[in-house]
Scaffold this active site. Structure first.
Site, mmCIF file in Angstrom:
data_model
loop_
_atom_site.group_PDB
_atom_site.id
_atom_site.type_symbol
_atom_site.label_atom_id
_atom_site.label_comp_id
_atom_site.label_asym_id
_atom_site.label_seq_id
_atom_site.Cartn_x
_atom_site.Cartn_y
_atom_site.Cartn_z
ATOM 1 N N GLY A 182 60.553 120.360 1.528
ATOM 2 C CA GLY A 182 61.968 120.032 1.450
ATOM 3 C C GLY A 182 62.444 120.024 0.012
ATOM 4 O O GLY A 182 61.907 119.303 -0.827
ATOM 5 N N GLU B 286 85.965 112.183 4.882
ATOM 6 C CA GLU B 286 86.258 113.158 3.831
ATOM 7 C C GLU B 286 86.747 114.467 4.430
ATOM 8 O O GLU B 286 87.687 115.089 3.937
ATOM 9 C CB GLU B 286 85.022 113.363 2.949
ATOM 10 C CG GLU B 286 84.692 112.085 2.169
ATOM 11 C CD GLU B 286 83.539 112.219 1.191
ATOM 12 O OE1 GLU B 286 82.580 112.961 1.474
ATOM 13 O OE2 GLU B 286 83.606 111.573 0.123
ATOM 14 N N ASP C 57 65.646 110.644 3.845
ATOM 15 C CA ASP C 57 66.109 110.417 5.214
ATOM 16 C C ASP C 57 64.970 110.447 6.229
ATOM 17 O O ASP C 57 65.068 109.838 7.299
ATOM 18 C CB ASP C 57 67.129 111.499 5.613
ATOM 19 C CG ASP C 57 68.451 111.367 4.875
ATOM 20 O OD1 ASP C 57 68.594 110.430 4.077
ATOM 21 O OD2 ASP C 57 69.329 112.211 5.100
#
Lengths: 433, 433
Positions: free
Chosen positions: A11, A170, A300
């Site tokens: 990642g 947003e 995460d």
């Protein structure tokens, strides 16, 4: 001379990239693996979706970001499985042996098993999501221009954003501004009364991570931008042109964006550990995987003390693991991770943002100015900063969005890619490190 | 009061867009139709393919470009057929009636019926072509990094560009620079001796439209950039990983770009007229279609006096038709078209270009500076100019290409787009003008 130990990082998001860079001077070799060849500045993805920024402004080639770092290489591959006994990651390009493994695989959209949501809504996690949504929004306006039925036009021009977290807020603000400040001028015949941006939140306020006064400020600001904010509203299903709510009523909307669920990346299942909340891999206070002291999980993907899935958590954990690895290699104990909360912020559009830093709470223009500065400083390279600043300034001064073109592209290797030889070679990638 | 006559322009390229803008003050209504929602600055497409520019820097929304023009609207649609007796164009979004019709449909890649070429080579005419080629080039380098067989690596890293016209020459130079100045730094283990850019030209010199001394200068410049320039070489077929030449030999190359053929857009066949060279629609000196005084054809789609398929021809013809239409509407004769040759130019990379303006011939740095100025002035809007200049300066100063990320995107309307109502409405587009 023995080879230096190999740290494989899966990642190249905020966690993985930060870790790779922090290991620049450690006595290890580093291999960063990602399915994409870029690092994504994901907080600005909603600006790709609303025609403000181009992909290259928020995505930087991984190789460029690690270019100066002699001990680091990159493999573009998708990791499919983990082989703990053989200490290998299994990718679509072959196996890679590790001495230390760090899973920094992030999170993905969670549809909670709702097939209609998965099939009929847009996510906003990856770069192609942002481009697809941009194409979709622009396409709906182009089509509505020549649509004769008022009802059909209203459905085409209705956008439902599900989830009142930062992404939903947003996106709703930016989409409302795109419509009212830009597309209204592009489409002279457009009746803005036929357009609608609805933000649907299941809880009783937006942005539950913020102080209630800031949630209120954000909702007020969105309503001023003509966003229909619906609190306490849960979605049951998405049908073509329609969002069915749990109270039995429905919303007409041709385009539905789902931002109300995230889960840790699926690779966590391959650890064999029982997963925690959001499918996260539970880790100890050192961020090591239980029973595998050479394996860390960060960001995460990792479950620790109910920490939120936020970039600062991933980056701080990356810094911790960089020092833990350096200590481990030297035969010392890895130490424990401590999170320091740097504050949170979100933007609601032109001149309107919210920021919460300890006891300081800003909203309106000061919150927006803070958001602007922090995000501009953090876009990864100088060139990206300059281009992003130019686009933002352009939008701010001229009420214009520079990027509103619809374009699609084939993925790489569209035809025969002579895969046989590639697979053969990838099967021995470890030896070429 | 009678409605003003409607001029339908098919194609928002250099010809169609220039014409629409020139009609701003004419006593007509204008409808511009294009399959894309953007105008493409196609001379810089090779820079998208070589990771220098992003799509939005060479593509501008049509609606933005005609925004100030009260008498002009836009329809994003693909024109399928022409109905001369009913004076209608038939699009995938319905029929549109015209009073005057201008075909400015441009040209497309011509594979001369060679199926292997069409299937296995990349074109470079449309924006998705540029993005697909960029993805492909970057992907070949990523894959080669972990490929163990030298032979397989050499094939992966070999790029054959077929056609020594401006597109082929500019692409070859830019690709060689991408490899030698940028990717060589990204891929530390890369042996540039394993990479190869071959430019294959059937004629005995590159850029036959230029003076032979400039063709020579371009070839010298390319060879200095390590491009393998092969003149007098014709391609027979493309096999996976291999280009078979007409002399029976072959070139190993995993990526083949075909720039050696263009033909006028296929819509010309729908005029019912016998097509000329390159499939162009023959027109008279007024640019009207024979037997159809209300129909004009301009740009690459039009065949007149063997004029080359170049942007200045299309733009000058657009200006002619703007005044011809104004005269026709007023009951006067349309006048005849006169082409003034403004000169031609091409770039071969950093500090090296060629330009031919009447008797003035420039090459090397002066040719490049001329190219730079002219292209920068012509990129359509100020913002695009600023961003393009920033990217070019960045590349020039830092030997870097800003955009080298691989990203694909779904086209608009990926799932159910509630097409029934759209089609129903599109069937009546004429009445909503």
């Amino acid at each position: 001379m023995a080879e230096l130990p190999l740290v494989v990082i899966v990642g190249a998001g905020f966690g993985g990239l930060t870790l790779a860079r922090r290991l620049a001077k450690a006595p290890v070799r580093v291999l960063l693996i990602d399915r994409n060849n870029y690092h994504l500045f994901s907080p600005l993805l909603y600006q790709v979706a609303t025609a403000m920024l181009d992909p290259a402004e928020i995505a930087q080639p991984v190789r460029k970001l690690i270019r100066g770092q002699r001990n680091c290489d990159f493999l573009q591959a998708e990791v499919r499985d983990l082989d703990f006994s053989g200490r290998q990651v299994i990718t679509d390009r072959g196996r890679v042996r590790w001495d230390y493994l760090v899973l920094a695989t992030g999170s993905a959209t969670n549809y909670f098993g709702n097939a209609s949501l998965k099939e009929r809504s847009y996510g906003l996690k990856q770069l192609p999501d942002g481009l697809s949504l941009r194409n979709r929004v622009l396409d709906r306006f182009e089509r509505s221009r020549w649509e004769e039925s008022v009802e059909a036009r209203r459905t085409m021009l209705s956008f439902a954003i599900i989830g009142g977290g930062p992404t939903g807020v947003e996106l709703a603000g930016a989409l409302a501004e795109l419509i009212h400040l830009v597309l209204r001028k592009d489409f002279r015949g457009l009746d803005v009364g036929e357009t609608r941006v609805t933000l649907v939140e299941g809880g009783d306020r937006l942005l539950p991570a913020f102080h209630p006064s800031l949630s209120e400020a954000a909702a007020r600001s969105l309503r001023r931008k003509r966003v229909d904010v619906r609190l306490g509203t849960l979605v049951e299903e998405v049908h073509p042109g329609e969002v069915v709510l749990q109270d039995g009523t429905s919303l007409a909307a041709d385009t539905v964006v789902w931002t109300a669920g995230v889960r840790a990346s699926e690779l966590g299942e391959r650890t064999g550990v029982e997963l925690g909340r959001h499918g996260q891999v539970p880790v100890g206070p050192t961020l090591q995987l239980e029973g595998h002291p050479n394996v860390f999980v960060i960001g995460d993907a990792a479950g620790l003390d109910d920490l939120p899935m936020l970039i600062p958590v991933a980056m701080q954990q990356a810094k911790h693991v960089a020092s833990a690895l350096t200590r481990l290699v030297a035969g010392a104990a890895p130490g424990t991770f401590q999170f320091r909360d740097p504050g949170i912020m979100a933007t609601v559009g032109r001149n309107s943002g919210i920021a919460q830093l300890g006891r300081i709470r800003l909203h309106g223009f000061p919150g927006w100015a803070m958001w602007l500065g922090v995000h501009l400083m953090n876009v990864v390279t100088f060139r990206a900063r300059a281009v992003v600043l130019l686009n933002w300034a352009w939008d701010y001064l001229f009420y214009d969005r520079p990027i509103r073109i619809m374009v699609s592209a084939a993925p790489a290797a569209p035809e025969g890619d002579h895969g046989a030889s590639a697979a053969r070679a990838a099967g021995t990638t470890t030896s070429s490190m």
